[in-house]
Design an enzyme around this catalytic site. Sequence first.
Site, mmCIF file in Angstrom:
data_model
loop_
_atom_site.group_PDB
_atom_site.id
_atom_site.type_symbol
_atom_site.label_atom_id
_atom_site.label_comp_id
_atom_site.label_asym_id
_atom_site.label_seq_id
_atom_site.Cartn_x
_atom_site.Cartn_y
_atom_site.Cartn_z
ATOM 1 N N PRO A 196 11.871 -0.700 11.922
ATOM 2 C CA PRO A 196 11.571 -0.749 10.492
ATOM 3 C C PRO A 196 10.268 -0.015 10.150
ATOM 4 O O PRO A 196 10.149 0.556 9.072
ATOM 5 C CB PRO A 196 11.469 -2.248 10.213
ATOM 6 C CG PRO A 196 12.336 -2.883 11.242
ATOM 7 C CD PRO A 196 12.142 -2.038 12.475
ATOM 8 N N TYR A 197 9.307 -0.049 11.053
ATOM 9 C CA TYR A 197 8.069 0.703 10.840
ATOM 10 C C TYR A 197 8.372 2.185 10.636
ATOM 11 O O TYR A 197 7.878 2.824 9.685
ATOM 12 C CB TYR A 197 7.133 0.517 12.038
ATOM 13 C CG TYR A 197 5.976 1.488 12.073
ATOM 14 C CD1 TYR A 197 4.839 1.265 11.312
ATOM 15 C CD2 TYR A 197 6.031 2.636 12.867
ATOM 16 C CE1 TYR A 197 3.772 2.171 11.339
ATOM 17 C CE2 TYR A 197 4.974 3.533 12.902
ATOM 18 C CZ TYR A 197 3.847 3.295 12.138
ATOM 19 O OH TYR A 197 2.807 4.189 12.168
ATOM 20 N N GLY A 198 9.179 2.770 11.532
ATOM 21 C CA GLY A 198 9.528 4.173 11.417
ATOM 22 C C GLY A 198 10.285 4.487 10.142
ATOM 23 O O GLY A 198 10.084 5.531 9.519
ATOM 24 N N LYS A 201 7.737 4.615 7.323
ATOM 25 C CA LYS A 201 6.951 5.849 7.350
ATOM 26 C C LYS A 201 7.768 7.029 6.828
ATOM 27 O O LYS A 201 7.253 7.884 6.094
ATOM 28 C CB LYS A 201 6.448 6.140 8.764
ATOM 29 C CG LYS A 201 5.519 5.087 9.353
ATOM 30 C CD LYS A 201 4.319 4.808 8.472
ATOM 31 C CE LYS A 201 3.276 5.883 8.531
ATOM 32 N NZ LYS A 201 2.037 5.508 7.789
#
Length: 376
Positions: A196-198, A201
């Site tokens: 989810p971080y990617g 971003k």
Amino acid sequence: MAGSAVPDARKGGIMPTPTTSSTSSHMASAAEEPGSAPQDVHGHDLPAGPILVTGVCGFIGSHVAVELLRRGAAVIGVDTRPLNRPGRPGDVLSLLQTQPQFRMVRADVRAPEVAEAVQGTDAVIHLAAATDVGASWGEGFTDHAFSVLATQRLLDACIRHDVQRVVVASSAHVYGPATSGEEPVRESDPTEPTSPYGVAKLAAERLALAYARRPGSQLSTVALRFFPAFGPGCNPQMVIPRFFTAALTGEAVPLFGDGTARHTWTYISDLVEAAVRAVAAPLPPGGAEVVNAAGCDAASLRQVAEMVGQIVGRPVPLRPAGERPGDAVAVLADVTRAGRVLGFVPSITLPDGLERHWNTTIPNSVRNTTKAEVTA
């Protein structure tokens, strides 16, 4: 310079990052104290007006602000944390506190006072975001969703106030398994984030491009895909500081995966140089670029641990910890586009960067003790 005497990746050594050639000298250390300096960035001037930096109390943000001030720019810093937050080894944040060209806005990026601070600025460097990859799953994604919303609010404010340039921090985590890990990735390669971080971003990056490309827009944007960074002031829980701590204390570091996947590692001054150049790059209104921002060399975790052990004079103990969801696969950076668009060529090799990290974050007394043990 990139490609300096390092072993070839096919022989199991460190892999140099593909770059365009450059004869320009590298900037002074990002930790150097600010002062008056010409604003020229190797042929292109920084904007005459203030530059707003979000996430200014963070690792990258503090170094970027210090370097902009050193080059003579006025800087408005935005962060929810205070300038006198607890320091980290090698922190440069204290250098901002007495600078007459620096103004602090302590607020969330979504707050009205930040939109007001944007007015009158010529450029914005947006670095504020949730950064914990592992915590981005489940309920932890809320922070990352807020980061995306904050980016959209900030871009809206930039459009309203006729900001000329926005630089947004993206990440190598946007690539994912769509890349083989054997060849350096280019910005045109597929994006397939595995966390989810990617995903967040990538969403922030695409928002910035959409705002620049909107019909009639006077805004230009550069999305910098940062590769793993280290240096003075970085979070002690990041990989390289933990390796140094493990070598000094003997406490094993969890090793996720088998530790053989290569990543491009970046010393902080190279990331700072890329960010400053992204502000000054000659893009037309409506121009939008995505650029890898990375260091000279790629190496595996096991190779980095071995290099750290050689510097300290003690091995880095590693404890196998299995796989971890969302960890980036092997991602090697191609910075050819960075050279073409920004005139950026990384200059700090991984061995040099590790030595600098050791010398700027570990007290002399500790370094001298380990040297004595090695020579005894």
